[in-house]
Structure formats: structure tokens, C-alpha cells
Design a protein around this motif. Structure first.
Motif, PDB file in Angstrom:
ATOM      1  N   HIS A   6      19.471  26.004 -43.711  1.00 41.43           N
ATOM      2  CA  HIS A   6      18.603  24.944 -43.212  1.00 41.43           C
ATOM      3  C   HIS A   6      19.049  23.586 -43.731  1.00 41.43           C
ATOM      4  O   HIS A   6      19.803  23.496 -44.691  1.00 41.43           O
ATOM      5  N   VAL A   7      18.571  22.559 -43.035  1.00 39.12           N
ATOM      6  CA  VAL A   7      18.922  21.180 -43.375  1.00 39.12           C
ATOM      7  C   VAL A   7      17.754  20.581 -44.154  1.00 39.12           C
ATOM      8  O   VAL A   7      16.610  20.626 -43.701  1.00 39.12           O
ATOM      9  N   LEU A   8      18.063  20.036 -45.327  1.00 40.48           N
ATOM     10  CA  LEU A   8      17.068  19.433 -46.201  1.00 40.48           C
ATOM     11  C   LEU A   8      17.491  18.011 -46.546  1.00 40.48           C
ATOM     12  O   LEU A   8      18.657  17.648 -46.391  1.00 40.48           O
ATOM     13  N   GLN A   9      16.518  17.220 -47.030  1.00 38.71           N
ATOM     14  CA  GLN A   9      16.832  15.860 -47.457  1.00 38.71           C
ATOM     15  C   GLN A   9      16.359  15.678 -48.895  1.00 38.71           C
ATOM     16  O   GLN A   9      15.224  16.019 -49.244  1.00 38.71           O
ATOM     17  N   CYS A  10      17.224  15.131 -49.725  1.00 32.71           N
ATOM     18  CA  CYS A  10      16.900  14.863 -51.122  1.00 32.71           C
ATOM     19  C   CYS A  10      15.923  13.688 -51.206  1.00 32.71           C
ATOM     20  O   CYS A  10      16.109  12.673 -50.540  1.00 32.71           O
ATOM     21  N   PHE A  11      14.898  13.833 -52.044  1.00 33.64           N
ATOM     22  CA  PHE A  11      13.924  12.748 -52.185  1.00 33.64           C
ATOM     23  C   PHE A  11      14.482  11.587 -53.002  1.00 33.64           C
ATOM     24  O   PHE A  11      14.034  10.453 -52.860  1.00 33.64           O
ATOM     25  N   LYS A  12      15.476  11.854 -53.840  1.00 31.76           N
ATOM     26  CA  LYS A  12      15.993  10.815 -54.724  1.00 31.76           C
ATOM     27  C   LYS A  12      17.099   9.991 -54.070  1.00 31.76           C
ATOM     28  O   LYS A  12      17.049   8.766 -54.062  1.00 31.76           O
ATOM     29  N   CYS A  13      18.117  10.663 -53.504  1.00 32.60           N
ATOM     30  CA  CYS A  13      19.253   9.922 -52.931  1.00 32.60           C
ATOM     31  C   CYS A  13      19.206   9.877 -51.399  1.00 32.60           C
ATOM     32  O   CYS A  13      20.072   9.268 -50.781  1.00 32.60           O
ATOM     33  N   ASP A  14      18.219  10.508 -50.778  1.00 33.29           N
ATOM     34  CA  ASP A  14      17.993  10.504 -49.323  1.00 33.29           C
ATOM     35  C   ASP A  14      19.133  11.127 -48.525  1.00 33.29           C
ATOM     36  O   ASP A  14      19.224  10.925 -47.326  1.00 33.29           O
ATOM     37  N   THR A  15      19.993  11.891 -49.155  1.00 28.38           N
ATOM     38  CA  THR A  15      21.109  12.528 -48.466  1.00 28.38           C
ATOM     39  C   THR A  15      20.635  13.831 -47.820  1.00 28.38           C
ATOM     40  O   THR A  15      19.913  14.607 -48.432  1.00 28.38           O
ATOM     41  N   PHE A  16      21.050  14.057 -46.580  1.00 27.11           N
ATOM     42  CA  PHE A  16      20.768  15.322 -45.905  1.00 27.11           C
ATOM     43  C   PHE A  16      21.822  16.331 -46.325  1.00 27.11           C
ATOM     44  O   PHE A  16      22.993  15.986 -46.471  1.00 27.11           O
ATOM     45  N   GLN A  17      21.412  17.597 -46.523  1.00 30.58           N
ATOM     46  CA  GLN A  17      22.313  18.631 -46.989  1.00 30.58           C
ATOM     47  C   GLN A  17      21.978  19.970 -46.365  1.00 30.58           C
ATOM     48  O   GLN A  17      20.854  20.202 -45.934  1.00 30.58           O
ATOM     49  N   VAL A  18      22.963  20.872 -46.356  1.00 28.92           N
ATOM     50  CA  VAL A  18      22.781  22.238 -45.888  1.00 28.92           C
ATOM     51  C   VAL A  18      22.521  23.111 -47.109  1.00 28.92           C
ATOM     52  O   VAL A  18      23.183  22.969 -48.127  1.00 28.92           O
ATOM     53  N   ASP A  19      21.545  24.005 -46.990  1.00 29.58           N
ATOM     54  CA  ASP A  19      21.260  24.932 -48.077  1.00 29.58           C
ATOM     55  C   ASP A  19      20.944  26.296 -47.490  1.00 29.58           C
ATOM     56  O   ASP A  19      20.415  26.396 -46.372  1.00 29.58           O
ATOM     57  N   ILE A  20      21.272  27.354 -48.219  1.00 28.88           N
ATOM     58  CA  ILE A  20      20.966  28.715 -47.784  1.00 28.88           C
ATOM     59  C   ILE A  20      19.477  28.961 -47.959  1.00 28.88           C
ATOM     60  O   ILE A  20      18.892  28.567 -48.973  1.00 28.88           O
ATOM     61  N   SER A  56      25.636  14.245 -38.617  1.00 26.28           N
ATOM     62  CA  SER A  56      25.010  13.311 -37.691  1.00 26.28           C
ATOM     63  C   SER A  56      23.871  12.547 -38.365  1.00 26.28           C
ATOM     64  O   SER A  56      23.763  11.326 -38.228  1.00 26.28           O
ATOM     65  N   LEU A  57      23.008  13.268 -39.088  1.00 27.93           N
ATOM     66  CA  LEU A  57      21.875  12.615 -39.750  1.00 27.93           C
ATOM     67  C   LEU A  57      22.329  11.652 -40.842  1.00 27.93           C
ATOM     68  O   LEU A  57      21.784  10.556 -40.970  1.00 27.93           O
ATOM     69  N   ASN A  58      23.324  12.037 -41.625  1.00 29.68           N
ATOM     70  CA  ASN A  58      23.820  11.141 -42.675  1.00 29.68           C
ATOM     71  C   ASN A  58      24.512   9.921 -42.085  1.00 29.68           C
ATOM     72  O   ASN A  58      24.375   8.809 -42.600  1.00 29.68           O
ATOM     73  N   GLN A  59      25.235  10.092 -40.998  1.00 32.60           N
ATOM     74  CA  GLN A  59      25.869   8.949 -40.333  1.00 32.60           C
ATOM     75  C   GLN A  59      24.808   8.011 -39.777  1.00 32.60           C
ATOM     76  O   GLN A  59      24.903   6.793 -39.919  1.00 32.60           O
ATOM     77  N   GLN A  60      23.787   8.584 -39.154  1.00 35.14           N
ATOM     78  CA  GLN A  60      22.690   7.781 -38.605  1.00 35.14           C
ATOM     79  C   GLN A  60      21.958   7.052 -39.732  1.00 35.14           C
ATOM     80  O   GLN A  60      21.611   5.878 -39.591  1.00 35.14           O
ATOM     81  N   ARG A  61      21.755   7.719 -40.841  1.00 36.91           N
ATOM     82  CA  ARG A  61      21.053   7.130 -41.985  1.00 36.91           C
ATOM     83  C   ARG A  61      21.827   5.931 -42.533  1.00 36.91           C
ATOM     84  O   ARG A  61      21.243   4.930 -42.946  1.00 36.91           O
ATOM     85  N   LEU A  62      23.147   6.009 -42.516  1.00 39.11           N
ATOM     86  CA  LEU A  62      23.956   4.931 -43.076  1.00 39.11           C
ATOM     87  C   LEU A  62      24.195   3.778 -42.108  1.00 39.11           C
ATOM     88  O   LEU A  62      24.462   2.664 -42.532  1.00 39.11           O
ATOM     89  N   THR A  63      24.117   4.030 -40.806  1.00 45.20           N
ATOM     90  CA  THR A  63      24.407   2.968 -39.842  1.00 45.20           C
ATOM     91  C   THR A  63      23.174   2.206 -39.379  1.00 45.20           C
ATOM     92  O   THR A  63      23.301   1.075 -38.940  1.00 45.20           O
ATOM     93  N   GLN A  64      22.005   2.809 -39.469  1.00 48.64           N
ATOM     94  CA  GLN A  64      20.799   2.119 -39.016  1.00 48.64           C
ATOM     95  C   GLN A  64      20.226   1.281 -40.153  1.00 48.64           C
ATOM     96  O   GLN A  64      20.082   1.771 -41.275  1.00 48.64           O
ATOM     97  N   PRO A  65      19.862   0.021 -39.866  1.00 47.45           N
ATOM     98  CA  PRO A  65      19.398  -0.891 -40.921  1.00 47.45           C
ATOM     99  C   PRO A  65      18.168  -0.379 -41.668  1.00 47.45           C
ATOM    100  O   PRO A  65      18.066  -0.555 -42.861  1.00 47.45           O
ATOM    101  N   GLU A  66      17.225   0.273 -40.982  1.00 50.16           N
ATOM    102  CA  GLU A  66      16.006   0.715 -41.660  1.00 50.16           C
ATOM    103  C   GLU A  66      16.265   1.903 -42.591  1.00 50.16           C
ATOM    104  O   GLU A  66      15.451   2.213 -43.431  1.00 50.16           O
TER     105      GLU A  66
END
Length: 94
Positions: A6-20, A56-66
Motif C-alpha cells: 500500500h501507499v502511505l505518506q509520512c507525517f513528518k517529511c510528507d513523502t509518499f512511500q510503498v510499504d508491505i 506520481s504523487l511525489n512528483q505532484q507534491r514537489l511541482t505544485q506550489p501548495e
């Protein structure tokens, strides 16, 4: 039977990651090392599909101003007020 991921997002660094998917709801961020509980699952799929979604989510997170993290002059991260739970664009693609 193949493992579920599944895809999760870290609360501290906001990075999306894959985890078992595990019995325990805890996971550790691979970027900052922060241990945390699963709060929201953004997608469930095979490892290959999850990697594409994470990229895709990490790229979107880095390219969108918000989604960009602001950095103060000392180089420390400042909390961003963007609501990431509304950005769950892959929820229907399972």
C-alpha cells in the motif's frame, strides 16, 4: 499468493512511500526514519503499481506550489497548511 502493498505518506517529511501490508499498523519512514501508525492508505495494489503511484504523487507534491514545503532562513522545515487528505486521487484505482 503475492504480497499486498500500500501507499502511505509520512507525517513528518510528507513523502509518499510503498510499504508491505502487515498485521501491525505501525511502519517506519524510509526517508526520515520516523516510526508512525498507518493513518491513511492512499492505494492498495501490487508493488509495481504502487511504485508508479508513489512516483506520481511525489512528483505532484514537489511541482505544485501548495505542496511545496517552505524552508526558513536557517534551513529548517516549516509546517505547511495544505490538506493532503483531499489529494487522494488514486483511491478509486485499486
Amino acid at each position: 499468493m503475492p504480497q499486498e502493498h500500500h501507499v502511505l505518506q509520512c507525517f513528518k517529511c510528507d513523502t509518499f512511500q510503498v510499504d508491505i501490508v502487515k498485521k501491525s499498523p505501525k511502519w517506519s519512514c524510509k526517508m526520515c526514519g520516523e516510526k508512525q501508525c498507518v493513518k491513511e492508505v492512499y492505494a492498495k495494489a501490487s508493488a509495481k503499481d504502487c511504485r508508479v503511484i508513489v512516483q506520481s504523487l511525489n512528483q505532484q507534491r514537489l511541482t505544485q506550489p501548495e505542496f511545496k514545503q517552505r524552508v526558513d532562513p536557517l534551513g529548517e522545515n516549516v509546517e505547511d497548511s495544505a490538506n493532503y487528505s483531499e489529494g487522494n486521487i488514486f483511491q478509486g484505482e485499486q
